[in-house]
Scaffold this motif. Sequence first.
Motif, short mmCIF file in Angstrom:
data_model
loop_
_atom_site.label_atom_id
_atom_site.label_comp_id
_atom_site.label_asym_id
_atom_site.label_seq_id
_atom_site.Cartn_x
_atom_site.Cartn_y
_atom_site.Cartn_z
N ARG A 275 0.83 -1.21 0.00
CA ARG A 275 0.00 0.00 0.00
C ARG A 275 0.87 1.26 0.00
N TYR A 396 0.44 5.18 -1.56
CA TYR A 396 0.09 6.12 -0.50
C TYR A 396 1.14 7.21 -0.31
N LYS A 480 -7.71 6.99 4.21
CA LYS A 480 -8.32 6.32 3.07
C LYS A 480 -9.54 7.10 2.60
N SER A 481 -9.60 7.31 1.29
CA SER A 481 -10.72 8.02 0.69
C SER A 481 -11.45 7.08 -0.25
N ALA A 483 -12.30 4.06 0.04
CA ALA A 483 -11.75 2.71 -0.06
C ALA A 483 -12.88 1.70 -0.07
N TYR A 489 -18.32 2.29 -0.28
CA TYR A 489 -17.17 3.19 -0.34
C TYR A 489 -17.32 4.33 0.67
N ARG A 497 -1.95 4.17 12.21
CA ARG A 497 -0.72 4.11 11.42
C ARG A 497 0.46 3.87 12.34
#
Length: 566
Positions: A275, A396, A480-481, A483, A489, A497
């Motif tokens: 990712r 990312y 995340k946009s 996802a 979605y 993180r």
Amino acid sequence: MSKKKIPYGISDFETIVGDNYYYVDKTRYLEFTEQINEKYLFFLRPRKFGKSLFISLLHYYYGTEHKDKFKRLFGDFYIGRNPTMRANGYHILKFDFSGIDTNDELKTYNSFRNSVKIGVESFLNTYDLLSDDEISEVLNQEGPNEILKTLFVKITNRLSKKVFILIDEYDHFTNELISFRLTEFREIVSRNGYVRKFYEVIKSGTGSGIIDRFFATGVTPVTLDSLTSGFNIAKDKTTDPLFNEMLGFTDQEVSAILNYYEINNPDVIAADLRRLYNGSLFSPDARVKLYNSNMLLYFLSEFLPSGAYPRNLIDSNIASDYSKIKNIFYINNTGAHQQKLTEIITTGETTGAITSKYSFERTFTPDDFVSLLFYNGMLTIRAAELSLLKFCIPNYVIKEIYWSFFKEEILARGDSGISDSSLQKSLVDLAQNNNMRSWIYEVEKVLELLSNRDYQNFDEKYVKMLFITLASLSRLYIIKSEAEVNGEYPDLMYLFRKPYQPNYQFLIELKYLKKSESRKLNSTMQSAKKQARKYLGKPEIQQLERLKVYAVVFVGSKGHFEEVET
């Protein structure tokens, strides 16, 4: 025997082999470059993608001076078991144009001349072809092309082997000039320019038989068209599917690295690395996506000693190098250009055609702009639709570079009264105390900076980008946009993180209304809450620990929110 060291920042092949560093074997591509029956090659890849190491590999493999080292250097690799007829069969003339000083026109010229002089001097010291007086005569020539031309004249009848020219970062300094001194760029690559004349001398050397092979690396083809008349015999293999995987790492190669170092939970680590750093594809006919090798090696150099993820996803050296890419955003800064950039930042994708050669005598088109981002690793090929390509942001880390630019552009519009420290403090308050009000207040302050003209075409995706870019500043979360979650979605997720461990992570369903639509606030809020509850029924969402869910509706620059019970 101890484990091999991670070769982060090491670009000398002999050092990697001799000092027990891990090497991902790319030597089979030496065989490929000979099999295609093309002697003069350009090969482009983004910054920090292993180009200098590959040039070093070519030097040690083909240079006659390294013949006695062949078994030690190559015995454990593919090419050592399958050597070609040309192994150690050339005198190597190597130039490195990565360190040229472009502060002003005179410094650029003198620095280029000095780089040519260094390459020629190293060649003469290695192969002992000329007397001291002759060497002085060569090196004291005025222009870089004259240095090279005099060298070829002097060595014509003294060579036992032909010459293989290697050029590292052929376009490094010209890329910088394009960003802020375009007129100077045109002059130095024009018919009478010193860069053009340098390549004309190389072409004459191929015609006379002195030079048998040529290999140059770089990032973009912006100089190739300008050099066509001076050096029109080379082939650009950048988008050739045969060479898609020559630089960078494949998933298979990364898995081998993780297995070699016996990393715990390799599947989890591999998924995170994929990712963060994977996704680059350099040919519409290729299928294997690639990791930026230097970014991956940086991660491993930080991770292996401690078992902890690095706080920064790329180190300061790589970040500094990529920050220069932002200059591309300002080349020919037209409305169409800005429209493309906005599309990329807000949607993560765009369409276009790859420009293989640039001519700055014609209009700089949106396709030219998209292609520059592609060559610099800021976009990659997602799919092909006849002659048109679909591009997307590869991973990312590259998304964070775009977000940084977007934030800088927004905050540069005036005296905003917004500081990085206030943003970070507000996000920490959200992360630790679930204080959504303070976070939305920061977004509201930015929205208030935007003019009425900005609002004419304003919609939900712009508000979403503010939630993304402002949050990315603190690096507390993976953001995340839209996802995919089992066919749905969610607009935004702030997810844990490593190595940070805040108290909460978040799912946000976001809506936007114009001020004239304020009467719709209640119904829109209810719709957002209903959608958020729908996500909560998904197993993937239910597995997220300490998740807070919000419905957020902006009416103009004013934010409204309600927490949705989980």
